[in-house]
Scaffold this motif. Structure first.
Motif, PDB file in Angstrom:
ATOM      1  N   PHE A  74       0.830  -1.311  -0.259  1.00  0.00           N
ATOM      2  CA  PHE A  74      -0.065   0.144   0.196  1.00  0.00           C
ATOM      3  C   PHE A  74       0.873   1.302   0.060  1.00  0.00           C
ATOM      4  O   PHE A  74       0.500   2.140  -0.778  1.00  0.00           O
ATOM      5  CB  PHE A  74      -1.067   0.117   1.183  1.00  0.00           C
ATOM      6  CG  PHE A  74      -1.879   1.038   1.391  1.00  0.00           C
ATOM      7  CD1 PHE A  74      -3.120   1.170   0.465  1.00  0.00           C
ATOM      8  CD2 PHE A  74      -1.583   2.112   2.346  1.00  0.00           C
ATOM      9  CE1 PHE A  74      -3.853   2.412   0.589  1.00  0.00           C
ATOM     10  CE2 PHE A  74      -2.339   3.147   2.301  1.00  0.00           C
ATOM     11  CZ  PHE A  74      -3.351   3.314   1.548  1.00  0.00           C
ATOM     12  N   HIS A  75       1.879   1.352   0.853  1.00  0.00           N
ATOM     13  CA  HIS A  75       2.653   2.459   0.829  1.00  0.00           C
ATOM     14  C   HIS A  75       3.663   2.585  -0.335  1.00  0.00           C
ATOM     15  O   HIS A  75       4.106   3.702  -0.688  1.00  0.00           O
ATOM     16  CB  HIS A  75       3.519   2.495   2.266  1.00  0.00           C
ATOM     17  CG  HIS A  75       2.843   2.977   3.236  1.00  0.00           C
ATOM     18  ND1 HIS A  75       2.359   4.347   3.519  1.00  0.00           N
ATOM     19  CD2 HIS A  75       2.009   2.197   4.392  1.00  0.00           C
ATOM     20  CE1 HIS A  75       1.531   4.369   4.558  1.00  0.00           C
ATOM     21  NE2 HIS A  75       1.498   3.146   5.177  1.00  0.00           N
ATOM     22  N   GLN A  76       3.954   1.625  -0.927  1.00  0.00           N
ATOM     23  CA  GLN A  76       4.744   1.592  -2.029  1.00  0.00           C
ATOM     24  C   GLN A  76       3.944   2.052  -3.141  1.00  0.00           C
ATOM     25  O   GLN A  76       4.509   2.955  -4.138  1.00  0.00           O
ATOM     26  CB  GLN A  76       5.262   0.002  -2.272  1.00  0.00           C
ATOM     27  CG  GLN A  76       6.150  -0.074  -3.901  1.00  0.00           C
ATOM     28  CD  GLN A  76       7.525   0.521  -3.388  1.00  0.00           C
ATOM     29  OE1 GLN A  76       7.775   0.608  -2.188  1.00  0.00           O
ATOM     30  NE2 GLN A  76       8.081   0.989  -4.328  1.00  0.00           N
ATOM     31  N   MET A  77       2.563   1.837  -3.049  1.00  0.00           N
ATOM     32  CA  MET A  77       1.752   2.512  -4.107  1.00  0.00           C
ATOM     33  C   MET A  77       1.648   4.168  -3.934  1.00  0.00           C
ATOM     34  O   MET A  77       1.442   4.896  -5.002  1.00  0.00           O
ATOM     35  CB  MET A  77       0.333   1.785  -4.283  1.00  0.00           C
ATOM     36  CG  MET A  77       0.539   0.132  -4.783  1.00  0.00           C
ATOM     37  SD  MET A  77      -1.266  -0.234  -5.112  1.00  0.00           S
ATOM     38  CE  MET A  77      -0.438  -1.838  -6.235  1.00  0.00           C
ATOM     39  N   LEU A  78       1.470   4.329  -2.710  1.00  0.00           N
ATOM     40  CA  LEU A  78       1.175   5.778  -2.505  1.00  0.00           C
ATOM     41  C   LEU A  78       2.454   6.583  -2.923  1.00  0.00           C
ATOM     42  O   LEU A  78       2.239   7.576  -3.472  1.00  0.00           O
ATOM     43  CB  LEU A  78       0.925   6.115  -0.793  1.00  0.00           C
ATOM     44  CG  LEU A  78      -0.141   5.421  -0.198  1.00  0.00           C
ATOM     45  CD1 LEU A  78      -0.118   5.856   1.052  1.00  0.00           C
ATOM     46  CD2 LEU A  78      -1.450   6.670  -0.826  1.00  0.00           C
TER      47      LEU A  78
END
Length: 386
Positions: A74-78
């Motif tokens: 999720f944070h990689q995509m953000l």
């Protein structure tokens, strides 16, 4: 875990060789992600099977999912410029309470940075729904099973076991036997506490109050797609393909570019705007202070305090204020401030214009010209504006 869920995991293990091919069909793997992939600017995170806090044998080989893996993806995509929006593809009966609230809070806290949606295709129950509710919007298929908001725990009685256990006298409530009245009360209090956290977080995520969750969300029941939508558990009945297509079509517009978005994703730009804004505000403050001071100087002894205040509070320029002050001062020659009028007349005479005793439209025009000239000599040059 139910027998049905166990059989499902075993079937996943048997099909393990096919998993790579399925991922290629779904889209391109996002760099540095663990299970997420990207399609047309939409980052898709699979949330499948039983849920655990950390990766283990079950999550690696039996079709389960860990909260920490979802959180990392999720944070990689953000952070990725390739991803315009994020969709959590959920098909899970729920799982471990430990770690679920933390993951959901991360998702909820990221709202506004990028559009975030959850799609329940199959089952989105218990912990899986908790995670889904944290997204901006929740979608489900017409046959999806959604809800099961609550907490349960399966414990084994200590009776009839060949084991002797001693508990410290200072901690009589430690490891109570759930088959006893006191033990059941202790366990129930813990379960109720966890459920209260679950319910309050769902209420926050969905923008409703706690009573509405208790009254409409089933108190542990599950609902099929359209009924879940009627009750407010999801926002729309759709398909995964439609959700991905719609979120992929979303371009970055001025509506998406909020102050929060810039601060979170482009801190250097945010800092630059803050400096510019502070400098501009300082310049506007100085200009307004100068305008008020010069209007007060021109109005001294010429008009009433009320009239002066009206000029100060308006956006009238200094040049226009000078003309209005002259016109106002002629309306009431007996006013107390007219005693100082002679000093003003001497200022006008120094500009070679008729004194105030003259009459006629030519005098008014001359006084207006005098006011403008006086303003010019005071350094008040520039066009008039309101």
């Amino acid at each position: 875990m139910t027998e049905e869920a166990l059989r499902l995991m075993l079937s996943v293990v048997e099909r393990h060789a096919d998993i790579d091919a399925l991922e290629k069909i779904r889209g391109d793997r996002l760099n540095n992600s663990e299970k997420a992939f990207i399609r047309g600017g939409v980052g898709v995170i699979p949330v499948r099977g039983p849920l655990f806090k950390r990766a283990n044998l079950m999550t690696e080989h039996c079709g389960a999912t860990s909260y920490e893996t979802v959180l990392r993806d999720f944070h990689q995509m953000l952070a990725s410029d390739q991803v315009r929006s994020i969709v959590l593809d959920i098909d899970s009966p729920g799982g471990e309470a430990n770690g679920c609230s933390e993951l959901a809070d991360h998702i909820f806290g990221a709202r506004g940075q990028k559009p975030i949606a959850a799609y329940v295709g199959g089952t989105g129950a218990s912990a899986a729904y908790w995670i889904a509710s944290a997204c901006d919007r929740v979608y489900g298929s017409d046959s999806s099973i959604i809800g099961s908001i609550g907490v349960q725990s399966a414990l084994q009685s200590e009776k009839n076991q060949n084991e002797i256990r001693f508990v410290s006298s200072q901690s009589p409530n430690k490891n109570r036997d759930p088959s006893t009245e006191d033990g059941a009360r202790e366990v129930q209090a813990v379960i109720d506490g966890l459920a209260e956290v679950f319910i309050s977080k769902v209420a926050r995520n969905r923008g409703i109050n706690r009573d509405m969750v208790l009254g409409k969300f089933g108190q542990g029941s599950v609902f099929i797609g359209s009924e879940a939508q009627k009750r407010g558990l999801i926002d729309e009945v759709s398909t995964l393909e439609n959700v991905i297509s719609n979120y992929g079509a979303q371009k970055m517009t001025t509506d998406n570019i909020t102050a929060e978005f810039i601060a979170a994703n482009h801190p250097a730009i945010a800092e630059h705007f803050i400096r510019i804004g502070a400098a501009g505000e300082n310049d506007r403050f100085k200009a307004e202070k100068t305008r008020v001071e010069r209007i007060r100087t021109l109005a001294e002894g010429q008009v009433s305090g009320e009239f002066l205040q009206s000029l100060v509070e308006s956006e009238v320029s200094v040049q226009d204020a000078a003309i209005e002050i002259l016109m106002e001062s002629k309306k009431n020659p007996k006013a107390p401030w007219q005693a100082i009028r002679k000093d003003h007349d001497r200022s006008l005479s120094g500009l070679d214009v008729p004194p105030s005793q003259s009459t006629g439209l030519d005098v008014v025009a001359s006084e207006q010209d005098a006011a403008i000239e006086l303003a010019r000599k005071l350094g008040l040059t520039g066009g008039t504006h309101k």
